[in-house]
Design an enzyme around this catalytic site. Sequence first.
Site, short mmCIF file in Angstrom:
data_model
loop_
_atom_site.label_atom_id
_atom_site.label_comp_id
_atom_site.label_asym_id
_atom_site.label_seq_id
_atom_site.Cartn_x
_atom_site.Cartn_y
_atom_site.Cartn_z
N HIS A 1 -21.28 -17.42 32.88
CA HIS A 1 -22.57 -17.80 32.29
C HIS A 1 -22.30 -18.67 31.07
CE1 HIS A 1 -23.45 -14.62 35.04
NE2 HIS A 1 -24.76 -14.74 34.87
N ARG B 1 -22.62 -19.80 35.86
CA ARG B 1 -23.51 -18.95 36.67
C ARG B 1 -24.03 -19.75 37.86
NH1 ARG B 1 -29.48 -18.16 36.71
NH2 ARG B 1 -29.79 -16.20 37.80
N ILE C 1 -10.49 8.93 1.16
CA ILE C 1 -10.45 7.77 0.27
C ILE C 1 -10.33 6.49 1.09
CG2 ILE C 1 -8.94 6.54 -1.39
CD1 ILE C 1 -10.45 8.70 -2.80
N HIS D 1 -28.52 -15.70 25.18
CA HIS D 1 -27.46 -15.56 26.18
C HIS D 1 -26.73 -16.89 26.45
CE1 HIS D 1 -29.08 -11.65 26.69
NE2 HIS D 1 -28.41 -11.39 27.79
N ASP E 1 -9.33 6.53 7.60
CA ASP E 1 -10.80 6.51 7.54
C ASP E 1 -11.33 5.16 8.00
OD1 ASP E 1 -11.24 9.13 6.19
OD2 ASP E 1 -10.07 8.16 4.60
N HIS F 1 0.83 -1.21 0.00
CA HIS F 1 0.00 0.00 0.00
C HIS F 1 0.87 1.26 0.00
CE1 HIS F 1 -2.26 -3.34 1.71
NE2 HIS F 1 -3.37 -2.73 1.34
N ARG G 1 -18.07 -18.91 38.98
CA ARG G 1 -17.86 -17.45 38.89
C ARG G 1 -17.69 -16.86 40.29
NH1 ARG G 1 -23.61 -14.30 38.70
NH2 ARG G 1 -24.83 -15.97 39.61
N HIS H 1 -2.15 -1.16 7.15
CA HIS H 1 -1.81 -1.39 5.74
C HIS H 1 -0.71 -0.45 5.28
CE1 HIS H 1 -5.01 1.67 5.75
NE2 HIS H 1 -4.49 2.13 4.64
N HIS I 1 -4.28 3.24 -3.28
CA HIS I 1 -4.39 2.60 -1.96
C HIS I 1 -3.57 1.31 -1.82
CE1 HIS I 1 -6.25 0.84 1.66
NE2 HIS I 1 -6.19 -0.28 0.96
N PHE J 1 -20.84 -13.33 24.81
CA PHE J 1 -20.40 -12.06 24.21
C PHE J 1 -18.91 -12.04 23.88
CE2 PHE J 1 -24.14 -10.52 26.87
CZ PHE J 1 -25.03 -10.69 25.82
N GLU K 1 -17.51 -4.59 24.76
CA GLU K 1 -16.68 -5.79 24.81
C GLU K 1 -15.49 -5.70 23.86
OE1 GLU K 1 -19.94 -5.80 24.22
OE2 GLU K 1 -20.83 -6.68 26.02
C1 TPP Z 1 -11.30 -4.81 9.99
C2 TPP Z 1 -10.79 -4.64 8.62
N1 TPP Z 1 -11.65 -4.65 7.58
C3 TPP Z 1 -11.20 -4.53 6.32
C4 TPP Z 1 -9.88 -4.39 6.06
C5 TPP Z 1 -9.38 -4.31 4.64
N2 TPP Z 1 -8.90 -2.93 4.37
C6 TPP Z 1 -7.61 -2.60 4.44
S1 TPP Z 1 -7.34 -0.98 4.17
C7 TPP Z 1 -8.99 -0.70 3.91
C8 TPP Z 1 -9.47 0.68 3.58
C9 TPP Z 1 -9.04 1.62 4.60
O1 TPP Z 1 -9.30 2.93 4.24
P1 TPP Z 1 -8.44 4.04 4.92
O2 TPP Z 1 -8.26 3.75 6.34
O3 TPP Z 1 -9.06 5.32 4.56
O4 TPP Z 1 -7.02 3.87 4.25
P2 TPP Z 1 -6.47 4.64 2.97
O5 TPP Z 1 -7.11 4.04 1.79
O6 TPP Z 1 -6.80 6.06 3.13
O7 TPP Z 1 -5.01 4.34 3.02
C10 TPP Z 1 -9.70 -1.87 4.06
C11 TPP Z 1 -11.16 -1.96 3.89
C12 TPP Z 1 -9.00 -4.40 7.17
N3 TPP Z 1 -7.68 -4.29 7.02
N4 TPP Z 1 -9.48 -4.49 8.42
MG MG Z 2 -8.52 7.00 3.75
#
Ligand code: TPP
Ligand code: MG
Length: 667
Positions: free
Chosen positions: A463, A521, A191, A475, A159, A30, A359, A70, A265, A439, A413
Amino acid sequence: MVQYTELDQKCVNAIRALAMDTVEKAKSGHPGMPMGSAAMAYVLWARLMRHSPQNPDWPDRDRFVLSAGHGSALLYSLLHLSGYELKLDDLKQFRQWGSKTPGHPEYGHTPGVETTTGPLGQGLANAVGMAMAERFLAAKFNKPEHELVNHYTYALVGDGCLMEGVTHEAASLAGTLKLGKLIRLYDDNHISIEGSTDLAFTEDRVKRFEAYGWQTIVVEDGNDLAAIDAAICAAQADQERPSFIAVRTEIGYGSPNKQGKASAHGEPLGADEIKLTKQFYAWPEEPFHIPEDVLTHFRQALAKGKECEKQWLEAFSGYEKAYPAETELWSRVIAGTLPVDWDQTLPEFPADPKGTATRSASGDILQAVAAAVPNLIGGSADLAPSTKTLIKGEGDFSAANYGARNLRFGVREHAMGSIINGMALHGGLIPYGATFLVFADYMRPAIRLAALMRQKVIYVFTHDSIGLGEDGPTHQPIEHLASLRIIPGLTVIRPADANETAAAWKAAMTVPGPVALILTRQNLPTIDHSRYHSAGDVSRGGYAIERGGDQPDLILIATGSEVSLALDAADQLLKQKITARVVSLPSWELFEQQSVEYKESILPAAVKPRITIEAGVTMGWSRYTGECGISLGINQFGASAPAEVLFEKFGFTAKAIVEAAVKLLGK
Ligand SMILES: Cc1ncc(C[n+]2csc(CCOP(=O)(O)OP(=O)(O)O)c2C)c(N)n1
Ligand SMILES: [Mg+2]
């Protein structure tokens, strides 16, 4: 205001070029995020963060979490340029077998990586845990004239991190706890993978953090080094609130055809685009080029880091002289060792047919452990009265009392799981988190990462079966034991009574990696071992309570609440002249670590008729039943009714076990 120079700008471009080349050589990765956020990372790493590249484990370093995992090429570039034990050749091996530069940052694998990130949002919640650990240790150890703990925790998030629910949970708690030394840099590039964030993410992020009680700061131009610097300084200055700095950036900055686009990306830019981008940066084409002056400038981090450490060591030696007892404790908790004889005060429970819920026993045991181990800290996701996980006589960890050991996670959680990972990663603490077993699903991503990172965290899951009764199928855990057992590196322990629970806690504190305690429980008899001439041996994962002689007719293997049923069944079978061995198997993982001889002594291969009994799915039990045995379990959802009725209806009675045994033996 600090003046940034052309050399600083060159350093930012060096990060970008290095990250770009790293991804390109691997043909995978990336590049866009590192290129877009290089400026903020530079300001932080080169000027504002206190870190010591030669000693990444220095206890009072600032923590940096790349929540947007990434963007690992960014972190690896920073580590190399700053002088950590990561060579340029390591970057050339990005994402390759055996390299120090895996696709996403992995804790324990690359020096300077504070936590494993990649599953978006986790890092940010880990950072909340680290900031909580910092406050706790500061409250416990710092003295007016002597400070051992005083550092910031930074997280760089994208994001994706902010879209994930776990960051809402963690940020909300961080605001409540007024974690003023937590600073979040948001790579606000509009993005994510599928395109513009407008597709699915339109709320005002800044207002959101404002509502959580954070200081919010906006930097309009993500390349404006002075503005970023001023923002981070303002964040540091606010000790009352965590800070959220939204930095407007362009993904793939500098790439003529990919800047600002999702195509920057997750794939290499390609040779042609790299050429054009390097022209834009006025950068030589040669891959992995690092100008001398850039490297010299970055490597000032080595001397600066040494100086920080030196100052800290001076403070430490003053502390050592003034507070020898505290120093001893400090050294022990930082080393992660337990006090000698910490387990001598664990309660023992007399045999009792009425018994107690595991518990409740756990709640009593916790008091003894907490009294002996001052860095045991934890809480539950708003279920403390049910999970019995409050430490008595301790206050609540809060902005008014950071030295208290009862954590109030609220109904969160997932964040709880990630936060206790962050606390363990910080060092100095043994954290636990509690909720209903059902949970555990809500926190599974964090459990998996605890296992992957081999962190010492303890889960108290109560539980644990249909035995919780009236709350009904929503539950009642059914598939949960199986689903936890399949996580590599997680030790699952389901004790059969109060004494096994004490032994389970002992194992939880001592075996490497995360441990899940699975507790009832409902009341369970406290087993009378003297009757069976057996000693409980939970540390081995499984043992025979009732041996049934050396060659029993069959073996009953049970866990938790079903062990007492199996013992009753064995009594009844004996009346029919059938000898049954009863094996309590609280932990598959611990049992599997035993020698072949030990396992054979408990489950002799020659005894083929076997019945496993556990109030959950039967999946997996065939490893112990062999070809001739059967498993009694529940392969459907439960129901709402009193526990005794449910056990009866789902076939968990001594009578049902006896019938199954007689049938199995063909008698
Ligand atoms: C929990 C999770 N879901 C999906 C992904 C796959 N994934 C990796 S990066 C990404 C998009 C992330 O967007 P952003 O944080 O804005 O990174 P940018 O493209 O701006 O580098 C996704 C969906 C992941 N790594 N973790
Ligand atoms: Mg982004």
